[in-house]
Design a protein around this motif. Structure first.
Motif, PDB file in Angstrom:
ATOM      1  N   GLN A  93       0.829  -1.205   0.000  1.00 46.69           N
ATOM      2  CA  GLN A  93       0.000   0.000   0.000  1.00 46.69           C
ATOM      3  C   GLN A  93       0.864   1.256   0.000  1.00 46.69           C
ATOM      4  OE1 GLN A  93      -2.917   0.173   3.113  1.00 46.69           O
ATOM      5  NE2 GLN A  93      -3.375   2.337   2.758  1.00 46.69           N
ATOM      6  N   GLU A  94       1.937   1.236   0.799  1.00 50.43           N
ATOM      7  CA  GLU A  94       2.834   2.390   0.852  1.00 50.43           C
ATOM      8  C   GLU A  94       3.508   2.605  -0.499  1.00 50.43           C
ATOM      9  OE1 GLU A  94       3.879   5.670   2.661  1.00 50.43           O
ATOM     10  OE2 GLU A  94       2.807   4.082   3.751  1.00 50.43           O
ATOM     11  N   ARG A  95       3.864   1.532  -1.168  1.00 57.10           N
ATOM     12  CA  ARG A  95       4.493   1.632  -2.492  1.00 57.10           C
ATOM     13  C   ARG A  95       3.523   2.281  -3.494  1.00 57.10           C
ATOM     14  NH1 ARG A  95       5.675  -3.224  -2.697  1.00 57.10           N
ATOM     15  NH2 ARG A  95       7.799  -3.148  -1.885  1.00 57.10           N
ATOM     16  N   GLU A  97       1.016   4.330  -2.765  1.00 53.57           N
ATOM     17  CA  GLU A  97       0.824   5.734  -2.405  1.00 53.57           C
ATOM     18  C   GLU A  97       2.002   6.587  -2.844  1.00 53.57           C
ATOM     19  OE1 GLU A  97       0.142   5.590   1.771  1.00 53.57           O
ATOM     20  OE2 GLU A  97      -1.951   4.934   1.584  1.00 53.57           O
ATOM     21  N   LEU A  98       3.206   6.040  -2.730  1.00 56.54           N
ATOM     22  CA  LEU A  98       4.387   6.778  -3.176  1.00 56.54           C
ATOM     23  C   LEU A  98       4.363   6.995  -4.683  1.00 56.54           C
ATOM     24  CD1 LEU A  98       7.111   5.089  -0.954  1.00 56.54           C
ATOM     25  CD2 LEU A  98       6.497   7.515  -0.922  1.00 56.54           C
ATOM     26  N   GLU A 105       3.024  12.215   0.164  1.00 56.40           N
ATOM     27  CA  GLU A 105       3.809  11.313   0.998  1.00 56.40           C
ATOM     28  C   GLU A 105       5.030  12.027   1.585  1.00 56.40           C
ATOM     29  OE1 GLU A 105       3.187   7.860   1.868  1.00 56.40           O
ATOM     30  OE2 GLU A 105       1.295   8.814   1.321  1.00 56.40           O
ATOM     31  N   LEU A 136      10.617   4.269  -0.074  1.00 57.85           N
ATOM     32  CA  LEU A 136       9.836   3.207   0.554  1.00 57.85           C
ATOM     33  C   LEU A 136      10.413   2.821   1.913  1.00 57.85           C
ATOM     34  CD1 LEU A 136       7.554   1.152   0.460  1.00 57.85           C
ATOM     35  CD2 LEU A 136       9.113  -0.426  -0.714  1.00 57.85           C
ATOM     36  N   HIS A 139       9.658   5.602   4.536  1.00 59.76           N
ATOM     37  CA  HIS A 139       8.268   5.577   5.021  1.00 59.76           C
ATOM     38  C   HIS A 139       7.985   4.322   5.829  1.00 59.76           C
ATOM     39  CE1 HIS A 139       6.189   9.056   3.154  1.00 59.76           C
ATOM     40  NE2 HIS A 139       7.241   9.024   2.353  1.00 59.76           N
ATOM     41  N   ALA A 140       8.532   3.202   5.384  1.00 58.48           N
ATOM     42  CA  ALA A 140       8.283   1.955   6.111  1.00 58.48           C
ATOM     43  C   ALA A 140       8.825   2.037   7.529  1.00 58.48           C
ATOM     44  CB  ALA A 140       8.918   0.789   5.362  1.00 58.48           C
ATOM     45  N   GLU A 143       7.051   5.596   9.341  1.00 56.84           N
ATOM     46  CA  GLU A 143       5.596   5.618   9.416  1.00 56.84           C
ATOM     47  C   GLU A 143       5.021   4.304   9.921  1.00 56.84           C
ATOM     48  OE1 GLU A 143       1.771   6.138   6.384  1.00 56.84           O
ATOM     49  OE2 GLU A 143       3.802   6.678   5.716  1.00 56.84           O
ATOM     50  N   LEU A 144       5.574   3.180   9.433  1.00 59.28           N
ATOM     51  CA  LEU A 144       4.999   1.876   9.740  1.00 59.28           C
ATOM     52  C   LEU A 144       5.762   1.103  10.812  1.00 59.28           C
ATOM     53  CD1 LEU A 144       4.328   0.721   6.059  1.00 59.28           C
ATOM     54  CD2 LEU A 144       2.754   1.888   7.612  1.00 59.28           C
TER      55      LEU A 144
END
Length: 241
Positions: A93-95, A97-98, A105, A136, A139-140, A143-144
């Motif tokens: 999902q993050e990929r 959105e980027l 982002e 990625l 953010h991973a 954020e995650l």
């Protein structure tokens, strides 16, 4: 950007993830061994309340060891597989959105750094540098709380749990079948309580928590398990079951 640490590090939950992962595996190993000790000790001591046959004790202990080790392995495999699937879905999902909204982002990543105490200017520069390097991963991690390079492996978890449980279970099993019949219970109780002291101390040190309460909980829990199962076995033996 200046020479501050933020320019050269990737702040986030996964920073230092290698060490954290190793400590988590060690803690899991200690817990698996502890489970093997307590469950097998309770089983063989309970059976010893019914019979003094070394063959029966060995058979019961081996059955408990195999069942427990396989149960631990399958449980860990299912649990970690679920975690891995969730992590992969979050990364996918993050990929997306980027790829679809990179500006949004970047603003989100900047805001996360601001929430951690960086000034807006520094947060923006850190976010831009990390995005340019590997968006990625940035953010991973931030954020995650996921390190894409360290996605959990369910087979590793299953084998680690199986092995640690087996190692722990071997102690009470050997302690109950090797000594003479008159010494089996006391030898097993002493061996198990000493092992529980060790696993309690190790678990506390790995978790950076107070050692004495951890050791005390381990000993009391294991002692209670053996006392209850031995009493139940003795009652069954006295009833001629």
């Amino acid at each position: 950007m200046g020479d501050g640490p933020s320019a050269h590090q990737e702040p986030g939950p996964a920073a230092g993830g290698g060490l954290g992962t190793r400590l988590n595996w060690l803690r899991a190993g200690v817990l698996g061994a502890n489970d093997g000790i307590v469950s097998t000790a309770g089983l063989v001591v309970g059976v010893a309340g019914v019979t003094t046959s070394a063959t029966t004790l060995l058979a019961a202990g081996l059955a408990g060891l195999l069942a427990g080790a396989l149960s631990m392995a399958s449980g860990e495999y299912v649990s970690v597989s679920t975690q891995r699937d969730s992590e992969r879905a979050a990364l996918a999902q993050e990929r997306r959105e980027l790829a679809e909204q990179p500006a949004a982002e970047l603003a989100e990543l900047t805001g996360l750094f601001e929430d951690r105490g960086l000034t807006p200017e520094v947060a923006r520069e850190v976010a831009e540098q990390l995005t340019a390097r590997d968006a990625l991963t940035a953010h991973a991690r931030v954020e995650l709380g996921i390190d894409p390079e360290q996605i959990v492996n369910p087979w590793h978890a299953a084998w680690a749990s199986c092995v640690s449980f087996t190692v722990g279970a071997l102690l009470p099993l050997l302690a109950i079948v090797l000594p003479p019949a008159s010494l089996r219970i006391p030898v097993t109780v002493v061996a198990v309580l000493c092992a529980l002291l060790l696993t309690g101390w190790t678990g506390a040190r790995l978790g950076d928590s107070p050692v004495r309460p951890s050791m005390l909980r381990n000993v009391l829990g294991g002692g209670l398990a053996m006392a209850v199962t031995y009493a139940a076995g003795s009652l069954l033996g006295a009833a001629g079951v």
